[in-house]
Motif scaffolding. Structure first.
Motif, PDB file in Angstrom:
ATOM      1  N   ARG A  75     -22.778 -12.409 -19.523  1.00 42.90           N
ATOM      2  CA  ARG A  75     -23.290 -12.794 -18.277  1.00 42.90           C
ATOM      3  C   ARG A  75     -22.793 -13.960 -17.662  1.00 42.90           C
ATOM      4  O   ARG A  75     -22.650 -14.053 -16.440  1.00 42.90           O
ATOM      5  CB  ARG A  75     -24.863 -12.266 -18.103  1.00 42.90           C
ATOM      6  CG  ARG A  75     -25.402 -13.493 -18.645  1.00 42.90           C
ATOM      7  CD  ARG A  75     -26.954 -13.157 -18.331  1.00 42.90           C
ATOM      8  NE  ARG A  75     -28.057 -13.970 -18.970  1.00 42.90           N
ATOM      9  CZ  ARG A  75     -29.175 -13.962 -19.383  1.00 42.90           C
ATOM     10  NH1 ARG A  75     -29.695 -12.857 -18.778  1.00 42.90           N
ATOM     11  NH2 ARG A  75     -29.669 -14.618 -20.018  1.00 42.90           N
ATOM     12  N   ASP A  76     -22.944 -14.912 -18.566  1.00 41.43           N
ATOM     13  CA  ASP A  76     -22.324 -16.196 -18.300  1.00 41.43           C
ATOM     14  C   ASP A  76     -20.840 -16.605 -18.414  1.00 41.43           C
ATOM     15  O   ASP A  76     -20.357 -17.662 -17.948  1.00 41.43           O
ATOM     16  CB  ASP A  76     -23.232 -17.318 -19.017  1.00 41.43           C
ATOM     17  CG  ASP A  76     -24.460 -17.775 -18.775  1.00 41.43           C
ATOM     18  OD1 ASP A  76     -24.864 -16.898 -17.567  1.00 41.43           O
ATOM     19  OD2 ASP A  76     -25.441 -17.743 -19.757  1.00 41.43           O
ATOM     20  N   LYS A  78     -17.284 -16.296 -16.963  1.00 40.50           N
ATOM     21  CA  LYS A  78     -16.784 -16.582 -15.407  1.00 40.50           C
ATOM     22  C   LYS A  78     -15.938 -15.367 -15.234  1.00 40.50           C
ATOM     23  O   LYS A  78     -16.039 -14.845 -14.140  1.00 40.50           O
ATOM     24  CB  LYS A  78     -15.859 -17.775 -15.461  1.00 40.50           C
ATOM     25  CG  LYS A  78     -16.748 -19.231 -15.469  1.00 40.50           C
ATOM     26  CD  LYS A  78     -17.916 -19.141 -14.592  1.00 40.50           C
ATOM     27  CE  LYS A  78     -18.560 -20.360 -14.677  1.00 40.50           C
ATOM     28  NZ  LYS A  78     -19.853 -20.683 -14.019  1.00 40.50           N
ATOM     29  N   GLU A  81     -18.453 -12.713 -14.646  1.00 42.05           N
ATOM     30  CA  GLU A  81     -19.191 -13.012 -13.453  1.00 42.05           C
ATOM     31  C   GLU A  81     -18.255 -12.385 -12.057  1.00 42.05           C
ATOM     32  O   GLU A  81     -18.967 -11.860 -11.046  1.00 42.05           O
ATOM     33  CB  GLU A  81     -19.491 -14.486 -13.243  1.00 42.05           C
ATOM     34  CG  GLU A  81     -20.955 -14.876 -13.108  1.00 42.05           C
ATOM     35  CD  GLU A  81     -20.857 -16.254 -13.199  1.00 42.05           C
ATOM     36  OE1 GLU A  81     -20.549 -17.249 -12.409  1.00 42.05           O
ATOM     37  OE2 GLU A  81     -21.672 -16.663 -14.338  1.00 42.05           O
TER      38      GLU A  81
END
Length: 91
Positions: A75-76, A78, A81
């Motif tokens: 989820r983190d 890039k 995201e």
């Protein structure tokens, strides 16, 4: 379609860049269907939405449980995201 996307998350859990690439490809391959579903959803009544939610709750909960570890792992990232943001808000 949702099951296939869940399988993609699980398969790519250890490679976030591959996950982002595969999500982009999945969206491109399924764009017409996703657009049809979004359009159809606009015309559902509140009662129809509620009935759909009740009918599919256990399936959706199982899928979310299945993809949560993979999603949390990336989820983190890039790239992940960006592709998730491009999909639009989750409802």
């Amino acid at each position: 379609m949702t099951q296939r996307m869940a399988d993609l998350f699980v398969a790519d859990a250890k490679d976030c860049e591959k996950m982002a690439t595969d999500i982009r490809a999945f969206i491109a391959q399924n764009k017409a269907l996703m657009d049809q579903l979004a359009e159809m959803e606009k015309h559902l009544t509140a009662q129809e939405r509620e009935a759909f939610g009740k009918r599919n709750r256990s399936t959706l909960e199982a899928l979310l449980t299945k993809v949560k570890p993979a999603f949390n792992a990336c989820r983190d990232n890039k790239s992940v995201e960006a592709v998730m943001a491009a999909m639009g808000p989750a409802e």
